[in-house]
Design a protein around this motif. Sequence first.
Motif, PDB file in Angstrom:
ATOM      1  N   LYS A 255       0.822  -1.204   0.000  1.00  9.87           N
ATOM      2  CA  LYS A 255       0.000   0.000   0.000  1.00  9.87           C
ATOM      3  C   LYS A 255       0.859   1.257   0.000  1.00  9.87           C
ATOM      4  CE  LYS A 255      -3.832  -2.211   2.475  1.00  9.87           C
ATOM      5  NZ  LYS A 255      -4.635  -2.236   3.733  1.00  9.87           N
ATOM      6  N   SER A 256       2.107   1.118   0.394  1.00 15.07           N
ATOM      7  CA  SER A 256       3.048   2.234   0.329  1.00 15.07           C
ATOM      8  C   SER A 256       3.316   2.581  -1.126  1.00 15.07           C
ATOM      9  CB  SER A 256       4.364   1.864   1.021  1.00 15.07           C
ATOM     10  OG  SER A 256       5.392   2.774   0.689  1.00 15.07           O
ATOM     11  N   LYS A 257       2.967   3.797  -1.517  1.00 12.36           N
ATOM     12  CA  LYS A 257       3.197   4.232  -2.899  1.00 12.36           C
ATOM     13  C   LYS A 257       4.683   4.237  -3.236  1.00 12.36           C
ATOM     14  CE  LYS A 257      -1.099   4.979  -3.990  1.00 12.36           C
ATOM     15  NZ  LYS A 257      -1.766   4.122  -4.982  1.00 12.36           N
ATOM     16  N   LYS A 258       5.510   4.534  -2.231  1.00 14.20           N
ATOM     17  CA  LYS A 258       6.947   4.574  -2.475  1.00 14.20           C
ATOM     18  C   LYS A 258       7.473   3.188  -2.820  1.00 14.20           C
ATOM     19  CE  LYS A 258       8.093   8.615   0.373  1.00 14.20           C
ATOM     20  NZ  LYS A 258       6.736   8.980   0.807  1.00 14.20           N
ATOM     21  N   ASN A 318      16.989  14.765  -2.117  1.00 16.70           N
ATOM     22  CA  ASN A 318      16.132  15.436  -1.135  1.00 16.70           C
ATOM     23  C   ASN A 318      15.617  16.786  -1.647  1.00 16.70           C
ATOM     24  OD1 ASN A 318      16.376  13.465   1.001  1.00 16.70           O
ATOM     25  ND2 ASN A 318      18.496  14.125   1.203  1.00 16.70           N
ATOM     26  N   ARG A 319      16.247  17.329  -2.674  1.00 17.71           N
ATOM     27  CA  ARG A 319      15.790  18.612  -3.213  1.00 17.71           C
ATOM     28  C   ARG A 319      14.777  18.428  -4.331  1.00 17.71           C
ATOM     29  NH1 ARG A 319      19.822  22.782  -6.127  1.00 17.71           N
ATOM     30  NH2 ARG A 319      21.132  20.988  -5.694  1.00 17.71           N
ATOM     31  N   PHE A 320      14.994  17.459  -5.214  1.00 16.43           N
ATOM     32  CA  PHE A 320      14.112  17.293  -6.371  1.00 16.43           C
ATOM     33  C   PHE A 320      13.015  16.257  -6.146  1.00 16.43           C
ATOM     34  CE2 PHE A 320      17.921  19.127  -8.291  1.00 16.43           C
ATOM     35  CZ  PHE A 320      17.368  20.119  -9.085  1.00 16.43           C
ATOM     36  N   GLY A 321      13.269  15.261  -5.298  1.00 12.14           N
ATOM     37  CA  GLY A 321      12.258  14.254  -5.022  1.00 12.14           C
ATOM     38  C   GLY A 321      12.249  13.115  -6.019  1.00 12.14           C
ATOM     39  N   ALA A 322      11.570  12.031  -5.631  1.00  8.20           N
ATOM     40  CA  ALA A 322      11.582  10.803  -6.418  1.00  8.20           C
ATOM     41  C   ALA A 322      10.859  10.950  -7.756  1.00  8.20           C
ATOM     42  CB  ALA A 322      10.955   9.668  -5.613  1.00  8.20           C
ATOM     43  N   ARG A 323       9.748  11.701  -7.787  1.00 10.46           N
ATOM     44  CA  ARG A 323       8.947  11.765  -9.006  1.00 10.46           C
ATOM     45  C   ARG A 323       9.752  12.312 -10.190  1.00 10.46           C
ATOM     46  NH1 ARG A 323       3.659  15.448  -8.992  1.00 10.46           N
ATOM     47  NH2 ARG A 323       3.128  14.067  -7.258  1.00 10.46           N
ATOM     48  N   ARG A 324      10.424  13.430  -9.981  1.00  5.48           N
ATOM     49  CA  ARG A 324      11.199  14.040 -11.075  1.00  5.48           C
ATOM     50  C   ARG A 324      12.366  13.148 -11.493  1.00  5.48           C
ATOM     51  NH1 ARG A 324      11.758  20.365  -9.096  1.00  5.48           N
ATOM     52  NH2 ARG A 324       9.536  20.918  -9.237  1.00  5.48           N
ATOM     53  N   LEU A 325      13.042  12.553 -10.509  1.00  6.27           N
ATOM     54  CA  LEU A 325      14.194  11.717 -10.835  1.00  6.27           C
ATOM     55  C   LEU A 325      13.771  10.440 -11.540  1.00  6.27           C
ATOM     56  CD1 LEU A 325      16.278  12.205  -7.561  1.00  6.27           C
ATOM     57  CD2 LEU A 325      16.746  13.159  -9.813  1.00  6.27           C
ATOM     58  N   ALA A 430      12.054  -0.251 -25.260  1.00  3.35           N
ATOM     59  CA  ALA A 430      12.094   1.175 -24.935  1.00  3.35           C
ATOM     60  C   ALA A 430      10.718   1.684 -24.513  1.00  3.35           C
ATOM     61  CB  ALA A 430      12.611   1.967 -26.136  1.00  3.35           C
ATOM     62  N   VAL A 431       9.689   1.218 -25.193  1.00  7.00           N
ATOM     63  CA  VAL A 431       8.319   1.625 -24.857  1.00  7.00           C
ATOM     64  C   VAL A 431       7.913   1.058 -23.496  1.00  7.00           C
ATOM     65  CG1 VAL A 431       5.895   1.447 -25.519  1.00  7.00           C
ATOM     66  CG2 VAL A 431       7.634   1.884 -27.260  1.00  7.00           C
ATOM     67  N   MET A 432       8.206  -0.202 -23.259  1.00  9.31           N
ATOM     68  CA  MET A 432       7.838  -0.829 -21.990  1.00  9.31           C
ATOM     69  C   MET A 432       8.567  -0.178 -20.814  1.00  9.31           C
ATOM     70  SD  MET A 432       7.545  -4.868 -23.025  1.00  9.31           S
ATOM     71  CE  MET A 432       6.895  -5.304 -21.435  1.00  9.31           C
ATOM     72  N   GLY A 433       9.762   0.339 -21.065  1.00  5.88           N
ATOM     73  CA  GLY A 433      10.505   1.011 -20.013  1.00  5.88           C
ATOM     74  C   GLY A 433       9.897   2.326 -19.573  1.00  5.88           C
ATOM     75  N   LEU A 434       8.930   2.826 -20.333  1.00  6.96           N
ATOM     76  CA  LEU A 434       8.262   4.091 -19.996  1.00  6.96           C
ATOM     77  C   LEU A 434       6.911   3.885 -19.309  1.00  6.96           C
ATOM     78  CD1 LEU A 434       8.940   6.089 -23.301  1.00  6.96           C
ATOM     79  CD2 LEU A 434      10.136   6.331 -21.113  1.00  6.96           C
ATOM     80  N   LEU A 435       6.471   2.657 -19.150  1.00  7.75           N
ATOM     81  CA  LEU A 435       5.145   2.397 -18.588  1.00  7.75           C
ATOM     82  C   LEU A 435       4.937   2.987 -17.192  1.00  7.75           C
ATOM     83  CD1 LEU A 435       4.428  -1.268 -19.787  1.00  7.75           C
ATOM     84  CD2 LEU A 435       3.507   0.868 -20.687  1.00  7.75           C
ATOM     85  N   PRO A 436       5.944   2.995 -16.306  1.00  8.74           N
ATOM     86  CA  PRO A 436       5.709   3.583 -14.976  1.00  8.74           C
ATOM     87  C   PRO A 436       5.407   5.070 -14.989  1.00  8.74           C
ATOM     88  CG  PRO A 436       7.598   2.104 -14.904  1.00  8.74           C
ATOM     89  CD  PRO A 436       7.237   2.289 -16.347  1.00  8.74           C
ATOM     90  N   LEU A 437       5.604   5.755 -16.140  1.00 14.04           N
ATOM     91  CA  LEU A 437       5.231   7.169 -16.223  1.00 14.04           C
ATOM     92  C   LEU A 437       3.748   7.360 -15.916  1.00 14.04           C
ATOM     93  CD1 LEU A 437       7.174   8.384 -19.404  1.00 14.04           C
ATOM     94  CD2 LEU A 437       7.634   9.030 -17.032  1.00 14.04           C
ATOM     95  N   LEU A 443       2.603   9.398  -6.958  1.00 12.36           N
ATOM     96  CA  LEU A 443       3.737   9.438  -6.044  1.00 12.36           C
ATOM     97  C   LEU A 443       3.828  10.802  -5.386  1.00 12.36           C
ATOM     98  CD1 LEU A 443       6.115   7.646  -5.096  1.00 12.36           C
ATOM     99  CD2 LEU A 443       7.512   8.763  -6.837  1.00 12.36           C
ATOM    100  N   THR A 444       3.864  10.821  -4.043  1.00  9.59           N
ATOM    101  CA  THR A 444       3.952  12.075  -3.301  1.00  9.59           C
ATOM    102  C   THR A 444       5.273  12.758  -3.580  1.00  9.59           C
ATOM    103  OG1 THR A 444       2.623  11.108  -1.543  1.00  9.59           O
ATOM    104  CG2 THR A 444       3.826  13.112  -1.009  1.00  9.59           C
ATOM    105  N   THR A 445       5.247  14.034  -3.871  1.00 13.64           N
ATOM    106  CA  THR A 445       6.467  14.785  -4.106  1.00 13.64           C
ATOM    107  C   THR A 445       7.226  14.966  -2.804  1.00 13.64           C
ATOM    108  OG1 THR A 445       5.441  16.933  -3.741  1.00 13.64           O
ATOM    109  CG2 THR A 445       5.385  16.053  -5.982  1.00 13.64           C
TER     110      THR A 445
END
Length: 455
Positions: A255-258, A318-325, A430-437, A443-445
């Motif tokens: 249940k943890s989004k992270k 810690n400055r940009f967060g997981a979503r952007r990275l 390459a396409v499948m590698g983008l599915l988590p977008l 995902l919480t910033t």
Amino acid sequence: MTYRYKVALIFLIGFFIDCINIFMSAVALPSIAHDMQVSTSSVAWVANAYILGLTLIIPVSTWLAGRFGSREILTASMLLFSGAVWMCGMAGSFHELVIWRFVQGIGGGLLIPVGQALTFNLFQGPQRAKISTLVMAVALIAPAISPTIGGVIVDSSSWRWVFHSNIPFSLIAAALSWLWIKEARPASLARPDIKGLLLVSTALGSLLMGMSLYGGDYPPLAALSCLMLGVICVVLYVLHYRRCDNAIVELSLLKSKKLSTSIFIYYAIPGVFTGVNLLSIFFLQNSLHFSAKLTGMFMILYASGAFIAMLVCGRVYNRFGARRLFTLGMLLHSAGIATLYLVDSAADLPIIVIAYCLMGIGGGIGANTAQTTSLMDFQGADTHKGSVIWNINRQMSFSIGAALFLMIYNLLLASLASTPAYHLTFVIAAVMGLLPLLQMSNLTTQKECHAQHNR
């Protein structure tokens, strides 16, 4: 050296051993096949048996550590590993080699989740990013150097020394575990979930077996039967989990989004790359006639790009967060895979260099961010349980990535020539590698996360 860094060093040594055993042994497979007179599909079980043993022991490793003590389990795991790799090198038959590789995987599977949970419990908050960077540096340095070292060993001596060369590292890890680990055993310990363990082990084993059989020279019905058994066991475990108070794999942690997003990312980046790199090795050697040494050197480019990316990622997480990275990592990694579509001949060497550099940078950003983010919501016992889920995912992503893209390539060969089949497989990857977008919006910033903690 402080206690937490001693624990981290033990985990990193074990993690390094695990990584080189996946990649170094692959270089020796042709020599093993020739020496023991087995087919290419059969010799793949040298790798499959190791991953199978590693994966099956992970769910019970945390309970064993609680029952017998972390120090005792970590020490025993590396001693078992040492004995198994010696027997692998001494194997007189192929079946004997496969059996000892399975035992070797059990030894490695005991150390990884226990060592990771101990380490991550000692590094909390912003310090988690720093230790994750070290973990991912090992995860990339080992695959970069191990194929070259393994090739030198095979060329100058024998494939047997590929296994024997692991012994000094595993004995050092065993000694340090016994001398340094000071974790106390819990006062009370719940009864192990034997039924859940059997269901999880059967599910993982059947799924890995099914994928391996499908990629080899075996009847499709045998592979399908194994896969169906694996799916049935997964369903049965979910039903069992709902009635069990101390399930072996704690599904509620998903249940943890992270954690759930990090798992998805790991399939999309390291998992996809495992399959792409395997196909690329065959493509470069069989179609473009590159030497094995030159082919292995592209992993150095990958690791160099990933290592630089991880160093930067550890500083800016810690400055940009997981979503952007995560987003940046996926885009760069898939761009590198898609670049392989442009490779048609040996003259396209600069394109291959660009492709591996992009995959390395993107892979370093994505994998390091996933490692940092995955267990961030957990502390104490939940970290151990989360580590079990994370490490099962890590091993399964490698196996599924390799099996999936080999399957796609073989299906495409039915209607395409070899080179176009490789190219189209790279595009699909390459396409499948983008599915988590598609999942990034959930995902919480980092800023939102800090705001929640401040309330």
